[in-house]
Design a protein around this motif. Structure first.
Motif, PDB file in Angstrom:
ATOM      1  N   GLY A  36       0.852  -1.184   0.000  1.00  0.00           N
ATOM      2  CA  GLY A  36       0.000   0.000   0.000  1.00  0.00           C
ATOM      3  C   GLY A  36       0.890   1.236   0.000  1.00  0.00           C
ATOM      4  N   THR A  37       0.401   2.317   0.571  1.00  0.00           N
ATOM      5  CA  THR A  37       1.203   3.536   0.706  1.00  0.00           C
ATOM      6  C   THR A  37       1.744   3.575   2.123  1.00  0.00           C
ATOM      7  N   ILE A  38       3.069   3.553   2.234  1.00  0.00           N
ATOM      8  CA  ILE A  38       3.700   3.561   3.558  1.00  0.00           C
ATOM      9  C   ILE A  38       4.671   4.736   3.648  1.00  0.00           C
ATOM     10  N   GLU A  39       4.935   5.157   4.874  1.00  0.00           N
ATOM     11  CA  GLU A  39       5.826   6.285   5.103  1.00  0.00           C
ATOM     12  C   GLU A  39       7.286   5.866   5.035  1.00  0.00           C
ATOM     13  N   LYS A  40       8.101   6.798   4.645  1.00  0.00           N
ATOM     14  CA  LYS A  40       9.553   6.587   4.605  1.00  0.00           C
ATOM     15  C   LYS A  40      10.033   6.198   6.002  1.00  0.00           C
ATOM     16  N   GLY A  41      10.864   5.166   6.067  1.00  0.00           N
ATOM     17  CA  GLY A  41      11.431   4.728   7.336  1.00  0.00           C
ATOM     18  C   GLY A  41      10.560   3.775   8.131  1.00  0.00           C
ATOM     19  N   SER A  42       9.372   3.437   7.632  1.00  0.00           N
ATOM     20  CA  SER A  42       8.501   2.522   8.370  1.00  0.00           C
ATOM     21  C   SER A  42       8.976   1.072   8.211  1.00  0.00           C
ATOM     22  N   ASN A  43       8.328   0.158   8.916  1.00  0.00           N
ATOM     23  CA  ASN A  43       8.719  -1.256   8.902  1.00  0.00           C
ATOM     24  C   ASN A  43       8.473  -1.853   7.517  1.00  0.00           C
ATOM     25  N   GLY A  44       9.529  -2.359   6.895  1.00  0.00           N
ATOM     26  CA  GLY A  44       9.415  -2.929   5.553  1.00  0.00           C
ATOM     27  C   GLY A  44       9.428  -4.439   5.530  1.00  0.00           C
ATOM     28  N   VAL A  45       9.236  -5.092   6.678  1.00  0.00           N
ATOM     29  CA  VAL A  45       9.280  -6.560   6.743  1.00  0.00           C
ATOM     30  C   VAL A  45       7.886  -7.126   6.496  1.00  0.00           C
ATOM     31  N   ARG A  46       7.807  -8.062   5.565  1.00  0.00           N
ATOM     32  CA  ARG A  46       6.566  -8.776   5.269  1.00  0.00           C
ATOM     33  C   ARG A  46       6.902 -10.248   5.088  1.00  0.00           C
ATOM     34  N   GLU A  47       5.873 -11.115   5.092  1.00  0.00           N
ATOM     35  CA  GLU A  47       6.096 -12.561   4.960  1.00  0.00           C
ATOM     36  C   GLU A  47       5.180 -13.172   3.911  1.00  0.00           C
ATOM     37  N   PHE A  48       5.764 -14.039   3.106  1.00  0.00           N
ATOM     38  CA  PHE A  48       4.996 -14.886   2.198  1.00  0.00           C
ATOM     39  C   PHE A  48       4.826 -16.227   2.898  1.00  0.00           C
ATOM     40  N   GLU A  49       3.604 -16.616   3.200  1.00  0.00           N
ATOM     41  CA  GLU A  49       3.344 -17.895   3.862  1.00  0.00           C
ATOM     42  C   GLU A  49       3.024 -18.945   2.804  1.00  0.00           C
ATOM     43  N   PHE A  50       3.575 -20.149   2.990  1.00  0.00           N
ATOM     44  CA  PHE A  50       3.337 -21.231   2.040  1.00  0.00           C
ATOM     45  C   PHE A  50       3.135 -22.541   2.772  1.00  0.00           C
ATOM     46  N   THR A  51       2.596 -23.531   2.053  1.00  0.00           N
ATOM     47  CA  THR A  51       2.379 -24.875   2.587  1.00  0.00           C
ATOM     48  C   THR A  51       2.958 -25.888   1.610  1.00  0.00           C
ATOM     49  N   ASN A  52       3.573 -26.930   2.150  1.00  0.00           N
ATOM     50  CA  ASN A  52       4.029 -28.049   1.327  1.00  0.00           C
ATOM     51  C   ASN A  52       2.842 -28.995   1.183  1.00  0.00           C
ATOM     52  N   THR A  53       2.187 -28.959   0.021  1.00  0.00           N
ATOM     53  CA  THR A  53       1.016 -29.801  -0.220  1.00  0.00           C
ATOM     54  C   THR A  53       1.390 -31.102  -0.924  1.00  0.00           C
ATOM     55  N   GLY A  54       2.678 -31.346  -1.076  1.00  0.00           N
ATOM     56  CA  GLY A  54       3.134 -32.580  -1.710  1.00  0.00           C
ATOM     57  C   GLY A  54       3.294 -33.699  -0.705  1.00  0.00           C
ATOM     58  N   GLY A  82       2.540 -31.198   4.374  1.00  0.00           N
ATOM     59  CA  GLY A  82       1.446 -30.710   5.215  1.00  0.00           C
ATOM     60  C   GLY A  82       1.819 -29.563   6.126  1.00  0.00           C
ATOM     61  N   LYS A  83       3.088 -29.245   6.245  1.00  0.00           N
ATOM     62  CA  LYS A  83       3.541 -28.168   7.141  1.00  0.00           C
ATOM     63  C   LYS A  83       3.654 -26.857   6.377  1.00  0.00           C
ATOM     64  N   THR A  84       3.662 -25.757   7.143  1.00  0.00           N
ATOM     65  CA  THR A  84       3.782 -24.432   6.545  1.00  0.00           C
ATOM     66  C   THR A  84       5.131 -23.809   6.864  1.00  0.00           C
ATOM     67  N   GLY A  85       5.494 -22.824   6.075  1.00  0.00           N
ATOM     68  CA  GLY A  85       6.722 -22.077   6.284  1.00  0.00           C
ATOM     69  C   GLY A  85       6.535 -20.664   5.781  1.00  0.00           C
ATOM     70  N   VAL A  86       7.528 -19.815   5.989  1.00  0.00           N
ATOM     71  CA  VAL A  86       7.463 -18.435   5.525  1.00  0.00           C
ATOM     72  C   VAL A  86       8.765 -18.026   4.853  1.00  0.00           C
ATOM     73  N   ILE A  87       8.627 -17.146   3.899  1.00  0.00           N
ATOM     74  CA  ILE A  87       9.766 -16.467   3.292  1.00  0.00           C
ATOM     75  C   ILE A  87       9.625 -15.011   3.710  1.00  0.00           C
ATOM     76  N   GLU A  88      10.599 -14.542   4.474  1.00  0.00           N
ATOM     77  CA  GLU A  88      10.567 -13.172   4.977  1.00  0.00           C
ATOM     78  C   GLU A  88      11.209 -12.248   3.945  1.00  0.00           C
ATOM     79  N   VAL A  89      10.577 -11.097   3.732  1.00  0.00           N
ATOM     80  CA  VAL A  89      11.081 -10.111   2.784  1.00  0.00           C
ATOM     81  C   VAL A  89      11.193  -8.776   3.515  1.00  0.00           C
ATOM     82  N   LYS A  90      12.370  -8.147   3.389  1.00  0.00           N
ATOM     83  CA  LYS A  90      12.562  -6.830   4.003  1.00  0.00           C
ATOM     84  C   LYS A  90      12.883  -5.826   2.900  1.00  0.00           C
ATOM     85  N   TYR A  91      12.001  -4.837   2.762  1.00  0.00           N
ATOM     86  CA  TYR A  91      12.213  -3.782   1.768  1.00  0.00           C
ATOM     87  C   TYR A  91      12.768  -2.547   2.472  1.00  0.00           C
ATOM     88  N   ASP A  92      13.734  -1.881   1.831  1.00  0.00           N
ATOM     89  CA  ASP A  92      14.344  -0.672   2.383  1.00  0.00           C
ATOM     90  C   ASP A  92      13.392   0.500   2.178  1.00  0.00           C
TER      91      ASP A  92
END
Length: 141
Positions: A36-54, A82-92
């Protein structure tokens, strides 16, 4: 004795063929994160959540970004079926501009390469306030 060896040999071959059928499958909750629209210097960490369905352990071997302003972090170990995991992404978020970046995930999954996307816009509200002040006419001041 020959029959026993033949049975063991055939059994091992059929076992190895069946073992090759098992594959990991990676399924993301969402393949796009909108900051979305975020302010300069704010928290840039987000997570992509996934599941191993194999039906085999999922091993993420590499996660890379299209730009040095985005730092992705992959899970350390394998993700069991059947378990889940995350890929963490940090944007500057000190970079004031629109965000349009791609994160490439390489794994042993049925689809070995997946492209994830982040989007949004970083704004500097302090600069915007200063620009508004400068635009006032002499009469308004």
């Amino acid at each position: 004795m020959k029959q026993l060896l033949t049975i063991l040999f055939v059994g091992l071959i059929s076992f190895s063929i069946n073992a090759q059928d098992k594959k990991a499958k990676i399924e993301f909750k969402s393949e796009t994160i909108d900051y979305g629209t975020i302010e300069k210097g704010s928290n840039g960490v987000r997570e992509f959540e996934f599941t191993n369905t194999g039906d085999a352990p999922l091993i993420i071997s590499k996660v890379s970004s299209s730009c040095g302003c985005t730092i992705p972090k992959k899970p350390d170990g394998p993700i069991l079926p059947g378990k889940t995991g995350v890929i963490e992404v940090k944007y500057d978020t000190n970079r004031v501009n629109p965000i349009r970046k791609t994160i490439t995930v390489i794994s042993n999954a049925e689809t070995p390469t997946i492209a994830l996307k982040i989007k949004g816009e970083v704004v500097d509200t302090k600069s915007a306030d200063k620009m508004l002040e400068k635009k006032k006419s002499i009469v308004e001041q």
